[in-house]
Design an enzyme around this catalytic site. Structure first.
Site, short mmCIF file in Angstrom:
data_model
loop_
_atom_site.label_atom_id
_atom_site.label_comp_id
_atom_site.label_asym_id
_atom_site.label_seq_id
_atom_site.Cartn_x
_atom_site.Cartn_y
_atom_site.Cartn_z
N CYS A 260 0.92 -1.23 -0.02
CA CYS A 260 0.14 0.00 0.04
C CYS A 260 0.88 1.28 0.09
O CYS A 260 0.40 2.27 -0.81
CB CYS A 260 -1.17 -0.01 1.21
SG CYS A 260 -0.02 -0.38 2.49
N HIS B 179 -2.86 6.43 4.56
CA HIS B 179 -1.65 6.32 4.92
C HIS B 179 -1.28 8.01 4.37
O HIS B 179 -1.60 8.08 3.34
CB HIS B 179 -0.86 5.46 4.02
CG HIS B 179 -1.02 3.99 4.73
ND1 HIS B 179 -1.93 3.68 5.81
CD2 HIS B 179 -0.57 2.86 4.24
CE1 HIS B 179 -1.57 2.24 5.93
NE2 HIS B 179 -0.92 1.88 4.94
#
Ligand code: A2P
Length: 339
Positions: free
Chosen positions: A131, A244
């Protein structure tokens, strides 16, 4: 997109990413024919919804893939190592979200905005990158094409959802306990995650870096097909549920102005530029949750080196960082008639 329906399995359908894969297939109107939802024996009896229809979760078995054309895997590397080759032997193309095959030279590692030309189904498996790597390379691709990239220094601020459903629950429990004056306890992380930051994602390696940090180094080079890029990463788990964030400092090979970078990013696929500091506008994880775009802002010159730039990059780790990227790869497979 062609009319042909694709028979699909989602492996790890009850997990945070697997569940999102089902949502993203639905939202993007992927041409799903039959849909098999696979998980461990623990989940047999659960029913998940797809386009308003209930589908019973089945136990993952060696014969689960017969007759299917596509399997999206997100049940951890061990499950992928065992079952992805079995699915491929059944003629089912696997898009694997685990780390099992990412660095295998025979297996393409794909972010469609960056290297869709590398898609190839000859091994039967395509790997979905980590990710934190995906959002960084989406943001850097237009700069790489315009000016080359010599070196990247990245620090991540990663949400607990990246660890899975049990980590989301651990943070919720700890926040509730601490706000009620009780002690926090933990099983998923090695320390309390609520109101804390852990500079520790994945196991520590002999070189002092963690597995997550080395994924960012190795996967970035593989995706850009450029072994010369230097990458130093520090990956940090923070008490955020979804999204994130990354502080990315780069040194380009050729000069490029901040204005030019803003211009490039404002029309780059999969990127949304949010860079108006005077209006207090910059990307934040609470804004990215639920979106597929990678948000980029705080673009400025790094005066400490000749061709230095700083950026702040935020994306929904469960969507673009995992489920959406996997479904986008599947869309290219359909477009090219590969499944
Ligand atoms: P289950 O819910 O039955 O345990 P997360 O990353 O959010 O924790 O989700 C992990 C996913 O992987 C879940 O769907 C989980 O199913 C699935 N999974 C874990 N281990 C296995 C296994 N041995 N076989 C099949 N699915 C598994």
């Amino acid at each position: 997109m062609q009319d042909k329906a694709v028979d699909v399995a989602v492996v790890g359908a009850t997990g945070a990413v697997g569940n999102m894969m089902i949502r993203v297939l639905e939202e993007r109107s992927f041409p799903v024919g039959k849909l098999r939802l696979l998980a461990s024996a623990r989940s047999v009896g659960k029913v998940l919804s797809f386009h308003g229809r209930g589908i019973a979760v089945e136990e993952l078995r060696e014969d689960s893939f017969a007759g299917l054309q596509l399997a999206l895997f997100s049940a951890g590397a061990g499950v992928s190592r065992k079952f992805a080759p079995i699915a491929a032997q059944h003629g089912c193309v696997v898009v694997d979200n685990s780390s099992a095959f990412r660095m295998d030279a025979q297996i393409p590692l794909i972010v469609p905005e960056v290297n869709r030309e590398a898609i190839d189904v000859s091994s039967g498996i395509i790997a979905n990158p980590n990710c934190s790597t995906i959002q960084m390379v989406v943001a850097l691709k237009p700069i790489y094409d315009a000016a080359g990239i010599k070196r990247i220094i990245v620090t991540t601020f990663q949400a607990v959802s990246g660890t899975g459903q049990k980590a989301i629950e651990e943070l919720r429990r700890q926040v509730k306990a601490l706000n009620s004056g009780e002690q926090a306890s933990w099983q998923v992380y090695p320390h309390q995650i609520a109101f804390n930051c852990l500079p520790h994602i994945g196991a520590f390696l002999d070189n002092g870096y963690t597995e997550e940090e080395m994924k960012m180094v190795n996967e970035t080079r593989k995706i850009f097909n450029d072994e010369r890029i230097g990458v130093a990463a520090t990956t940090v788990r923070v008490p955020v549920y979804y999204g994130h964030s990354e502080s990315v400092n780069i040194e380009t090979r050729r000069p490029v102005t901040v204005d030019r970078v803003r211009q490039l990013l404002s029309s780059a696929p999969g990127v949304k530029l949010i860079d108006e500091p005077s209006e207090k506008l910059y990307p934040m994880p609470i804004d990215c949750a639920g979106q597929d775009d990678t948000l980029v802002g705080r673009i400025r010159k790094d005066p400490s080196v000749e061709n230095g730039l700083c950026l702040w990059v935020v994306a929904d780790n469960i969507r673009k960082g995992a489920a959406t990227n996997a479904v986008q790869i599947a869309e290219v497979l359909v477009e090219r008639g590969l499944i």
